[in-house]
Design an enzyme around this catalytic site. Structure first.
Site, PDB file in Angstrom:
ATOM      1  N   SER A  50      -0.091   4.279   5.909  1.00 23.39           N
ATOM      2  CA  SER A  50      -0.006   5.320   4.893  1.00 23.39           C
ATOM      3  C   SER A  50       0.023   4.648   3.517  1.00 23.39           C
ATOM      4  CB  SER A  50       1.263   6.127   5.144  1.00 23.39           C
ATOM      5  OG  SER A  50       1.311   7.188   4.249  1.00 23.39           O
ATOM      6  N   LYS A  69      -7.495  10.613  -4.524  1.00 18.92           N
ATOM      7  CA  LYS A  69      -6.798  10.709  -3.240  1.00 18.92           C
ATOM      8  C   LYS A  69      -7.190  12.035  -2.605  1.00 18.92           C
ATOM      9  CE  LYS A  69      -2.203  10.267  -1.142  1.00 18.92           C
ATOM     10  NZ  LYS A  69      -2.464  11.206  -0.076  1.00 18.92           N
TER      11      LYS A  69
HETATM   12  S1  IVH Z   1      -6.461   4.007   1.363  1.00 17.43           S
HETATM   13  C1  IVH Z   1      -4.353   0.943   3.872  1.00 17.43           C
HETATM   14  N1  IVH Z   1      -7.787   5.664  -0.166  1.00 17.43           N
HETATM   15  O1  IVH Z   1      -3.832   9.229   1.844  1.00 17.43           O
HETATM   16  C2  IVH Z   1      -4.833   1.933   2.888  1.00 17.43           C
HETATM   17  N2  IVH Z   1      -6.258   6.550   1.374  1.00 17.43           N
HETATM   18  O2  IVH Z   1      -0.939   9.334   1.751  1.00 17.43           O
HETATM   19  C3  IVH Z   1      -4.724   3.285   3.371  1.00 17.43           C
HETATM   20  N3  IVH Z   1      -6.140   9.001   1.375  1.00 17.43           N
HETATM   21  O3  IVH Z   1      -3.297   7.853   4.993  1.00 17.43           O
HETATM   22  C4  IVH Z   1      -5.431   4.344   2.739  1.00 17.43           C
HETATM   23  N4  IVH Z   1      -7.653   9.327  -0.200  1.00 17.43           N
HETATM   24  O4  IVH Z   1      -5.325   9.395   4.679  1.00 17.43           O
HETATM   25  C5  IVH Z   1      -6.875   5.534   0.794  1.00 17.43           C
HETATM   26  N5  IVH Z   1      -9.041   7.009  -1.552  1.00 17.43           N
HETATM   27  C6  IVH Z   1      -8.145   6.879  -0.597  1.00 17.43           C
HETATM   28  C7  IVH Z   1      -7.525   7.989  -0.009  1.00 17.43           C
HETATM   29  C8  IVH Z   1      -6.564   7.790   0.969  1.00 17.43           C
HETATM   30  C9  IVH Z   1      -6.825   9.901   0.651  1.00 17.43           C
HETATM   31  C10 IVH Z   1      -5.128   9.362   2.358  1.00 17.43           C
HETATM   32  C11 IVH Z   1      -5.130   8.520   3.610  1.00 17.43           C
HETATM   33  C12 IVH Z   1      -3.765   7.935   3.698  1.00 17.43           C
HETATM   34  C13 IVH Z   1      -2.981   8.911   2.901  1.00 17.43           C
HETATM   35  C14 IVH Z   1      -1.664   8.351   2.391  1.00 17.43           C
END
Ligand code: IVH
Length: 689
Positions: free
Chosen positions: A85, A118
């Site tokens: 996460s 995000k």
């Molecule tokens: S990177 C190890 N990039 O947000 C890195 N996550 O609250 C993990 N998410 O579980 C994720 N947009 O499902 C990343 N541009 C983005 C994202 C993103 C949405 C989600 C993802 C993660 C969650 C955490």
């Protein structure tokens, strides 16, 4: 390798074929090499299908036909690398502190940050083997997820085949765009299901559901890529060493949808200040985006920085989620208003129990059209998910079906135009008053002719509709130049009604200025404001000569209202000129007008109610019996008083007629003087005559 017969001879051969195909599919989708090549597998499945169509009662439960991924996709699927996460920050200060912490940890300053939206959906891992999409796995508990490969065909942005025959895992978010969400809820309710409350829950529910009678669409956004154990070493090396931004460009080049294809592409910037600036830019674009975002993700862009920062148990230490304020809230739908626009479009508007969203209080939301209400299955009393971001007009996403109590009521659609009472053209999604643009004219003329304005007896809405439709009346002044012949030519218009109507119109010419002004429907003024303006200026000429400052001398008109009134009067000039030419009275009896510049006004003749605030409640009797509430208010003002509708400490007098209720009680409680209608009539004396 066995050659597959085109025709399966018997039940035993069929059972063998099913077993072979199932094993092959399982191997293939488990990321390993299958004993069969694609072509052989496809031929085997076609032979199985042929046998099954000949022997429908012999179909085996584990047959691969009709199943996505050949039925191989079941059970918990371990993730190659845990799906973590993100930690959150909520302010610029928190972000700076976090970034400084990363610098300290790695012993140098991070000079390349990747900043991206995000996405508000569900994390998904998409496994590709030799360029072919084989498996979709949810995040699950982070170490193992659920196989949702059955959803492959519903998800756009994840190609069945990559532009290169790579074996790798793409990670990203599956969501529904606003349009896809609406489509999905429409399909769902059409099939008797309850709507999903918002795009995110719709995506979650739809992704895991198998065997739906209808198909929904979703959209994938890639935000990461990792090697799997079968990835060729040189590719794996690239995936481990390229900066994040470059990897995303590569992912997009393979045919996968990423944020780079949207209004909010990922950006690589050098400083914390630039990160902040980009966060603000993304935040500002949020309201216009066709998909939901709930924050901005900031990642150390360089692989070396990421490696140096490492991972915690829950989240990487090189990335953070900057959360944006919530733009969705649940509140109650308490009513639906139907408003008629300038072109006659009848648009519903939702009245909500006030709710604070993103720093402002929301009490209304758009509903577009009646079909929209039906399609969304909205009911009065529903708890609804409301979306409001930035300056956009709040909208209802959907009812929160599981919060229904059973007391919700259907929303009643109007049967006649709520503005002018004419019929409604329902042939298109957007309902329209049959009168179209003339609806407003009918409504404004009906208002002008009403009892509290010009009081033209015999000129009801249906008569006005006739006059407007016949082209005899295009504005208020035209009423005063109608001829006997014109009226006689109308349907249901005999000589007597014509003469009565003409006489009523003639009488209307002598109404006081306050009523004429009110009949004109100047925006920002109602009955009592029209009276105040008329009493203050005494003549229409004086009103028209007033600038904003002069208009503001009228009690209750401030700097906000005054320009509106001045502009409205200028716009109405041609109609007012026509009214004057037709002989309509333009003076207010008893009013003297403002003093000329530099002089103080003569004190107006003292009336019996000078300086008093009067509230009228209950039914009037005796000499006052025939007076409408508006006429009572006119009388009070003519006597020098001020009329009010609520009782307070400042009330001087309450006239309480029969059936007076809470206002009378309140007056008694506050010790405000109470009069009967007769006592009040006596006090007014000759003013009543
Ligand atoms: S990177 C190890 N990039 O947000 C890195 N996550 O609250 C993990 N998410 O579980 C994720 N947009 O499902 C990343 N541009 C983005 C994202 C993103 C949405 C989600 C993802 C993660 C969650 C955490």
């Amino acid at each position: 390798m066995t050659t597959t017969p085109a025709v399966l001879a018997d039940a035993a051969a069929y059972a063998d074929a099913v077993a072979t195909a199932t094993k092959a599919a399982a191997a293939y989708y488990a990321d390993g090499g299958s004993a069969l090549d694609d072509d052989s597998y496809d031929r085997l499945v076609r032979a199985i299908e042929a046998y099954e169509s000949e022997h429908p009662d012999e179909i085996l439960a584990d047959s691969p036909t009709g199943k996505v991924a050949g039925g191989a996709a079941v059970g918990d699927v371990p993730h190659t690398i845990p799906m973590l996460s993100l930690d959150n920050v909520f302010s610029a200060e928190q972000f700076s502190a976090w970034a400084a912490g990363v610098d300290r940890r790695i012993g140098r300053e991070v000079t390349q940050w990747s900043v991206e939206p995000k996405l508000d959906g569900l994390a998904i891992a998409a496994r590709y083997v030799n360029g072919r999409l084989t498996r979709l796995i949810t995040r699950g508990d982070g170490t193992a997820g659920e196989d949702v490969s059955h959803g492959i065909t519903s998800i756009e942005g994840l190609p069945a085949e990559l532009a290169e025959p790579y074996t790798l895992e793409i990670r990203g978010e599956v969501l529904m765009t606003t349009a896809q969400f609406e489509e999905a809820n429409e399909a769902r309710t059409a099939h008797g299901g309850e709507p999903f409350a918002n795009a995110r829950s719709a995506a979650a529910g739809s992704l895991r559901a198998k065997d739906r009678a209808y198909k929904v669409r979703m959209l994938f956004f890639g935000y990461g890529v990792i090697p799997t154990e079968h990835t060729a070493e040189d590719l794996a090396e690239q995936l481990r060493t390229l900066p994040h931004g470059e990897l995303m460009t590569k992912v997009a080049a393979l045919g996968v949808h990423t944020a780079d294809a949207t209004e909010v592409p990922g950006r690589v910037v050098a400083t914390v200040e630039e990160v902040q600036q980009r966060i603000e830019e993304i935040g500002a674009l949020r309201a216009e985006l066709p998909f939901g975002i709930d924050g901005v993700v900031i990642k150390a862009d360089l692989a070396a920085d990421q490696q140096a920062a490492g991972f915690g148990t829950r989240a990487p230490r090189w990335a953070i989620a900057y959360k944006l304020p919530a733009v969705e809230k649940i509140t109650k739908l308490v009513g639906v208003e139907w408003n008629v626009g300038r072109t006659g479009v009848i648009a519903p508007r939702a009245q909500l129990e006030p709710v604070e969203i993103d720093g402002s209080t929301v009490t209304y939301a758009t509903l577009h059209n009646p079909a929209d209400i039906t399609r969304r299955d909205l009911r009065l009393g529903d708890q609804v998910m409301v979306y409001k971001a930035g300056d956009i007009i709040p909208r209802i996403e959907a009812p929160v079906a599981h919060l229904r109590t059973g007391d919700e009521q259907p929303i009643v659609f109007p049967e006649v135009c709520p503005q002018c009472g004419s019929g409604i053209d329902t042939s298109e999604q957007r309902w329209r008053c049959e009168r179209g643009r003339n609806c407003h004219l009918v409504a404004s003329l009906s208002y002008a002719a009403g009892r509290d304005q010009l009081d033209i007896e015999g000129l009801g809405a249906s008569r006005i509709v006739q006059l407007v439709d016949a082209g005899l009346v295009t504005d208020l002044a035209d009423l005063f130049t109608l001829t006997r012949d014109e009226l006689l030519a109308l349907d249901r218009m005999g000589a007597t009604s014509t003469d009565n109507l003409l006489a009523a119109i003639e009488r209307a010419k002598t109404q006081p200025l306050s009523r004429v002004l009110c009949a004109l429907g100047v925006r920002g003024t109602g009955r009592s404001m029209s009276r105040r303006i008329a009493r203050h200026f005494a003549t229409m000429d004086a009103i028209r000569a007033a600038d904003e400052a002069a208009i503001q001398e009228v009690e209750g008109i401030g700097p906000e209202k005054s320009p509106v009134i001045v502009a409205e009067l200028a716009e109405l000039a041609p109609v007012i000129d026509k009214l004057v030419a037709a002989g309509v009275n333009m003076t207010e009896p008893g009013a003297t007008g403002p003093a000329p510049q530099g002089e103080t006004a003569d004190a107006p003749a003292a009336g019996p109610l000078d300086g008093m605030t009067v509230v009228v409640t209950g039914a009037m009797t005796g000499a006052l019996e025939a007076l409408s509430r508006n006429q009572m208010n006119e009388l009070i003002e003519r006597a020098g008083g001020k009329s009010s509708s609520s009782v307070s400490k400042r009330t001087s007098l309450v006239v309480a007629g029969e059936g007076a209720g809470s206002k009378r009680t309140k007056a008694e409680d506050l010790g405000v003087r109470l009069l009967t209608p007769d006592e009040f009539a006596e006090m007014l004396g000759e003013l009543l005559a």
